[in-house]
Design a protein around this motif. Structure first.
Motif, PDB file in Angstrom:
ATOM      1  N   ALA A   1      -0.581  -7.359   7.416  1.00  0.00           N
ATOM      2  CA  ALA A   1      -1.347  -7.719   6.207  1.00  0.00           C
ATOM      3  C   ALA A   1      -2.643  -6.912   6.118  1.00  0.00           C
ATOM      4  CB  ALA A   1      -1.649  -9.209   6.194  1.00  0.00           C
ATOM      5  N   THR A   2      -3.297  -6.744   7.274  1.00  0.00           N
ATOM      6  CA  THR A   2      -4.557  -5.987   7.281  1.00  0.00           C
ATOM      7  C   THR A   2      -4.330  -4.556   6.802  1.00  0.00           C
ATOM      8  OG1 THR A   2      -5.274  -7.333   9.138  1.00  0.00           O
ATOM      9  CG2 THR A   2      -6.495  -5.282   8.764  1.00  0.00           C
ATOM     10  N   THR A   3      -3.251  -3.936   7.297  1.00  0.00           N
ATOM     11  CA  THR A   3      -2.943  -2.560   6.904  1.00  0.00           C
ATOM     12  C   THR A   3      -2.679  -2.476   5.400  1.00  0.00           C
ATOM     13  OG1 THR A   3      -1.933  -2.227   9.062  1.00  0.00           O
ATOM     14  CG2 THR A   3      -1.406  -0.602   7.377  1.00  0.00           C
ATOM     15  N   CYS A   4      -1.907  -3.424   4.902  1.00  0.00           N
ATOM     16  CA  CYS A   4      -1.581  -3.411   3.467  1.00  0.00           C
ATOM     17  C   CYS A   4      -2.851  -3.574   2.634  1.00  0.00           C
ATOM     18  CB  CYS A   4      -0.602  -4.531   3.131  1.00  0.00           C
ATOM     19  SG  CYS A   4       1.035  -4.247   3.819  1.00  0.00           S
ATOM     20  N   GLU A   5      -3.686  -4.501   3.054  1.00  0.00           N
ATOM     21  CA  GLU A   5      -4.906  -4.779   2.301  1.00  0.00           C
ATOM     22  C   GLU A   5      -5.825  -3.555   2.260  1.00  0.00           C
ATOM     23  OE1 GLU A   5      -7.105  -8.057   3.966  1.00  0.00           O
ATOM     24  OE2 GLU A   5      -7.630  -8.709   1.932  1.00  0.00           O
ATOM     25  N   ARG A   6      -6.021  -2.944   3.437  1.00  0.00           N
ATOM     26  CA  ARG A   6      -6.916  -1.774   3.484  1.00  0.00           C
ATOM     27  C   ARG A   6      -6.323  -0.591   2.741  1.00  0.00           C
ATOM     28  NH1 ARG A   6      -8.865  -2.126   9.746  1.00  0.00           N
ATOM     29  NH2 ARG A   6      -9.825  -4.181   9.550  1.00  0.00           N
ATOM     30  N   ALA A   7      -5.010  -0.423   2.838  1.00  0.00           N
ATOM     31  CA  ALA A   7      -4.379   0.700   2.126  1.00  0.00           C
ATOM     32  C   ALA A   7      -4.550   0.521   0.619  1.00  0.00           C
ATOM     33  CB  ALA A   7      -2.902   0.802   2.485  1.00  0.00           C
ATOM     34  N   MET A   8      -4.424  -0.723   0.159  1.00  0.00           N
ATOM     35  CA  MET A   8      -4.593  -0.990  -1.280  1.00  0.00           C
ATOM     36  C   MET A   8      -6.015  -0.661  -1.729  1.00  0.00           C
ATOM     37  SD  MET A   8      -1.720  -1.979  -2.324  1.00  0.00           S
ATOM     38  CE  MET A   8      -2.028  -2.739  -3.902  1.00  0.00           C
ATOM     39  N   GLU A   9      -6.980  -0.926  -0.835  1.00  0.00           N
ATOM     40  CA  GLU A   9      -8.373  -0.613  -1.189  1.00  0.00           C
ATOM     41  C   GLU A   9      -8.595   0.892  -1.273  1.00  0.00           C
ATOM     42  OE1 GLU A   9     -10.006  -4.572   1.111  1.00  0.00           O
ATOM     43  OE2 GLU A   9     -10.514  -2.589   1.919  1.00  0.00           O
TER      44      GLU A   9
ATOM     45  N   SER B 148      10.075 -11.477   5.516  1.00  0.00           N
ATOM     46  CA  SER B 148      10.249 -12.904   5.300  1.00  0.00           C
ATOM     47  C   SER B 148       9.229 -13.679   6.150  1.00  0.00           C
ATOM     48  CB  SER B 148      11.675 -13.253   5.721  1.00  0.00           C
ATOM     49  OG  SER B 148      12.128 -14.324   5.029  1.00  0.00           O
ATOM     50  N   ALA B 149       8.986 -13.181   7.350  1.00  0.00           N
ATOM     51  CA  ALA B 149       8.039 -13.831   8.254  1.00  0.00           C
ATOM     52  C   ALA B 149       6.597 -13.700   7.756  1.00  0.00           C
ATOM     53  CB  ALA B 149       8.179 -13.249   9.661  1.00  0.00           C
ATOM     54  N   THR B 150       6.265 -12.577   7.089  1.00  0.00           N
ATOM     55  CA  THR B 150       4.905 -12.410   6.553  1.00  0.00           C
ATOM     56  C   THR B 150       4.788 -12.996   5.149  1.00  0.00           C
ATOM     57  OG1 THR B 150       5.441 -10.274   5.548  1.00  0.00           O
ATOM     58  CG2 THR B 150       4.509 -10.207   7.774  1.00  0.00           C
ATOM     59  N   MET B 151       5.927 -13.312   4.557  1.00  0.00           N
ATOM     60  CA  MET B 151       6.067 -13.710   3.149  1.00  0.00           C
ATOM     61  C   MET B 151       5.806 -12.554   2.186  1.00  0.00           C
ATOM     62  SD  MET B 151       5.206 -17.769   2.761  1.00  0.00           S
ATOM     63  CE  MET B 151       5.950 -17.871   1.133  1.00  0.00           C
ATOM     64  N   MET B 152       5.697 -11.325   2.712  1.00  0.00           N
ATOM     65  CA  MET B 152       5.662 -10.170   1.805  1.00  0.00           C
ATOM     66  C   MET B 152       6.949 -10.136   0.990  1.00  0.00           C
ATOM     67  SD  MET B 152       4.085  -7.585   0.572  1.00  0.00           S
ATOM     68  CE  MET B 152       2.855  -6.714   1.533  1.00  0.00           C
ATOM     69  N   ASN B 153       8.042 -10.548   1.621  1.00  0.00           N
ATOM     70  CA  ASN B 153       9.310 -10.557   0.895  1.00  0.00           C
ATOM     71  C   ASN B 153       9.191 -11.362  -0.395  1.00  0.00           C
ATOM     72  OD1 ASN B 153      12.155 -10.062   0.520  1.00  0.00           O
ATOM     73  ND2 ASN B 153      12.478 -12.191   1.091  1.00  0.00           N
ATOM     74  N   LYS B 154       8.561 -12.525  -0.322  1.00  0.00           N
ATOM     75  CA  LYS B 154       8.425 -13.354  -1.526  1.00  0.00           C
ATOM     76  C   LYS B 154       7.512 -12.664  -2.531  1.00  0.00           C
ATOM     77  CE  LYS B 154      10.677 -15.891  -1.092  1.00  0.00           C
ATOM     78  NZ  LYS B 154      12.141 -15.879  -1.386  1.00  0.00           N
ATOM     79  N   GLY B 155       6.477 -11.987  -2.021  1.00  0.00           N
ATOM     80  CA  GLY B 155       5.591 -11.240  -2.911  1.00  0.00           C
ATOM     81  C   GLY B 155       6.347 -10.141  -3.642  1.00  0.00           C
ATOM     82  N   LEU B 156       7.167  -9.397  -2.900  1.00  0.00           N
ATOM     83  CA  LEU B 156       7.964  -8.337  -3.538  1.00  0.00           C
ATOM     84  C   LEU B 156       8.916  -8.958  -4.556  1.00  0.00           C
ATOM     85  CD1 LEU B 156       8.824  -6.062  -0.443  1.00  0.00           C
ATOM     86  CD2 LEU B 156       6.949  -5.775  -2.086  1.00  0.00           C
ATOM     87  N   GLU B 157       9.396 -10.158  -4.243  1.00  0.00           N
ATOM     88  CA  GLU B 157      10.328 -10.822  -5.163  1.00  0.00           C
ATOM     89  C   GLU B 157       9.643 -11.297  -6.447  1.00  0.00           C
ATOM     90  OE1 GLU B 157      13.478 -12.379  -1.788  1.00  0.00           O
ATOM     91  OE2 GLU B 157      12.487 -13.852  -3.060  1.00  0.00           O
ATOM     92  N   VAL B 158       8.364 -11.643  -6.358  1.00  0.00           N
ATOM     93  CA  VAL B 158       7.623 -12.004  -7.568  1.00  0.00           C
ATOM     94  C   VAL B 158       7.555 -10.777  -8.481  1.00  0.00           C
ATOM     95  CG1 VAL B 158       5.318 -12.606  -8.446  1.00  0.00           C
ATOM     96  CG2 VAL B 158       6.292 -13.879  -6.512  1.00  0.00           C
ATOM     97  N   ILE B 159       7.271  -9.624  -7.881  1.00  0.00           N
ATOM     98  CA  ILE B 159       7.202  -8.380  -8.661  1.00  0.00           C
ATOM     99  C   ILE B 159       8.586  -8.052  -9.238  1.00  0.00           C
ATOM    100  CG2 ILE B 159       6.678  -5.909  -8.538  1.00  0.00           C
ATOM    101  CD1 ILE B 159       4.714  -6.622  -6.205  1.00  0.00           C
ATOM    102  N   GLU B 160       9.600  -8.236  -8.401  1.00  0.00           N
ATOM    103  CA  GLU B 160      10.985  -8.003  -8.834  1.00  0.00           C
ATOM    104  C   GLU B 160      11.324  -8.883 -10.048  1.00  0.00           C
ATOM    105  OE1 GLU B 160      13.775  -9.128  -5.743  1.00  0.00           O
ATOM    106  OE2 GLU B 160      15.486  -8.292  -6.807  1.00  0.00           O
ATOM    107  N   ALA B 161      10.945 -10.153  -9.979  1.00  0.00           N
ATOM    108  CA  ALA B 161      11.254 -11.092 -11.062  1.00  0.00           C
ATOM    109  C   ALA B 161      10.509 -10.724 -12.338  1.00  0.00           C
ATOM    110  CB  ALA B 161      10.900 -12.520 -10.635  1.00  0.00           C
ATOM    111  N   HIS B 162       9.292 -10.249 -12.183  1.00  0.00           N
ATOM    112  CA  HIS B 162       8.499  -9.830 -13.340  1.00  0.00           C
ATOM    113  C   HIS B 162       9.263  -8.784 -14.162  1.00  0.00           C
ATOM    114  CE1 HIS B 162       5.191  -8.032 -15.616  1.00  0.00           C
ATOM    115  NE2 HIS B 162       5.506  -6.873 -15.087  1.00  0.00           N
ATOM    116  N   PHE B 163       9.826  -7.803 -13.482  1.00  0.00           N
ATOM    117  CA  PHE B 163      10.521  -6.735 -14.204  1.00  0.00           C
ATOM    118  C   PHE B 163      11.923  -7.156 -14.651  1.00  0.00           C
ATOM    119  CE2 PHE B 163       7.353  -4.167 -11.894  1.00  0.00           C
ATOM    120  CZ  PHE B 163       6.791  -3.524 -12.978  1.00  0.00           C
TER     121      PHE B 163
END
Ligand code: NAP
Length: 393
Positions: free
Chosen positions: A353-361, A218-233
């Motif tokens: 965020a940096t870890t997530c971004e680099r892992a995605m790359e 919630s503090a990084t707002m990743m939670n909201k990002g995961l929720e966008v994906i959740e809503a999509h499905f």
């Protein structure tokens, strides 16, 4: 109807709120199975109180301790252990309702088991949809399982959507879904201050009391990002139909906008017992223990656009959704590893965020056509994130 409930994640924050609602209606709800990871002492108390037929703990040592304790208490609950035991609870013949409230990718297999078994699923474990949303929704359709969202935003959207939305939002006159985000505890911090924030500060959410993982998200707002994906499905919504707005009071839980310009919203005090009670009783309504909403005391409801630069995780989630396939699973896994590391004080807040971004790359995007594909993507991203973290710290 009396509903028989299997509660996965019984010892957690959602588990506790669920049992609070359940205990208010002994004529309506019966607890037949409880599952968690290792907290056998809390499980013992719950077994004494709710007398389920089955209790499962993922950790064998803890399961043994629980078995011995319950034998001494002369409680007849059967105790099973290991990951398979969680799925046993989810597919238990005596349970018609499964509350999926394990945190993280660890909840995937048992939630899928509930889907295959055709249960009425009260879904809190958003990670199932992020890892394998397409597969999960297909499994529910094939078995006749019903999905009732517990995540407060998705529960709000569910309450506002017209029937038939599964065919596509446009077909039922919906223009877009707007998910509200509190913005978390660091909404007003300057970017340079975010470098130094501690796990305690990150977990100190202004409006919601939640488990540590989702609090950090919630503090990084990743939670909201995961929720966008959740809503999509969940709602068969396209990326262009999903928006996020920051609403610091957490009173409007989300909104649905229609073709004619009408906007419906669901409001309430920020307390998870409301969406849990809604999902438990649906389509009826029952008391949840949540007090009346005092709008005059709240005073003002404010809304601002999310800051994608300060909260990079939100943008990463949109990117993962756009990339499709295994990308959301990989993002979720990298985030779980990074959040754990942050909670253990091995990395700073901005490193998440940096870890997530680099892992995605680093990891490729592949189709997810089986549960094994999702699990493989999860494992690959965990390994990539671990390697990135080793370089950071
Ligand atoms: N809390 C909220 O307000 C909220 C709101 C919306 C959505 N959600 C979602 O609901 C889910 C649960 O969140 P929470 O905040 O309730 O988490 P939490 O308080 O940390 O509780 C997690 C629960 O999952 C169990 N668990 C963890 N790892 C497990 C494993 N490997 N195998 C089996 N059980 C395991 C824990 O058991 P032990 O106690 O034995 O470790 C505990 O019962 C998450 O997916 C979250 O995103 C939560």
């Amino acid at each position: 109807v009396v509903r028989s409930i299997a509660l996965l994640g019984a010892t957690g924050s959602i588990g506790k709120s669920t049992l609070d609602v359940v205990a208010r209606h002994p004529d309506r709800y019966r607890v037949v199975a409880l599952a968690a990871q290792s907290n056998w002492k809390a499980m013992r108390e719950l077994c004494l109180r709710f007398r389920p037929r089955l209790a499962a703990l993922a950790e064998p040592e803890a399961a043994r301790a629980l078995r011995e304790a319950l034998a001494a208490d002369a409680v007849s609950t059967e105790v099973r252990e290991g990951a398979g035991a969680l799925a046993d609870c989810a597919a238990l013949a005596e349970a018609d309702t499964v509350v999926a409230a394990i945190v993280g990718a660890a909840g995937l297999a048992s939630t899928m088991a509930a889907a295959r078994a055709g249960k009425r699923i009260l879904l809190a474990n958003k990670e199932t949809l992020v890892l394998a949303g397409g597969l999960f929704m297909q499994a529910c359709a094939a078995s006749g399982a019903t999905v009732l969202p517990v995540d407060s935003e998705h529960n709000a959207v569910f309450q506002c959507l017209p029937p038939g939305y599964e065919r596509g939002l446009g077909a039922v006159g919906v223009r877009r879904i707007v998910l509200t985000a509190s913005g978390g505890p660091f909404r007003e911090r300057r970017p340079e201050e975010l470098r130094e924030v501690t796990p305690e500060q990150a977990c100190n959410h202004p409006n919601w009391v939640m488990g540590p993982k989702i609090s950090v998200d919630s503090a990084t707002m990743m939670n909201k990002g995961l929720e966008v994906i959740e809503a999509h499905f969940l709602f068969n919504a396209g990326i262009g139909e999903l928006e996020v707005v920051v609403h610091p009071q957490s009173v409007v839980h989300s909104l649905v906008e229609f073709a004619d310009g009408s906007v419906l919203a669901q409001l309430g005090n920020p307390d998870m017992r409301t969406p849990i009670a809604h999902a438990l009783a649906y389509p009826e309504r029952v008391a949840s223990g949540v007090g009346p909403l005092d709008l005059a005391a709240v005073g003002a409801l404010t809304f601002v656009r999310p800051d994608f630069e300060r909260f990079r995780c939100l943008g990463l989630a949109y990117e993962a959704l756009r990339a499709g396939g295994s990308a959301p699973a990989a993002l979720n896994a990298a985030n779980e590893v990074a959040v754990q590391s942050f909670l253990e004080r091995r990395i700073g807040f901005l490193d998440i965020a940096t870890t997530c971004e680099r892992a995605m790359e680093r990891v490729g995007v592949r189709p997810v056509t089986s549960l094994e594909d999702a699990v493989a993507a999860d494992a690959e991203a965990r390994a990539a994130a671990a390697a990135i973290l080793a370089n950071l710290s």
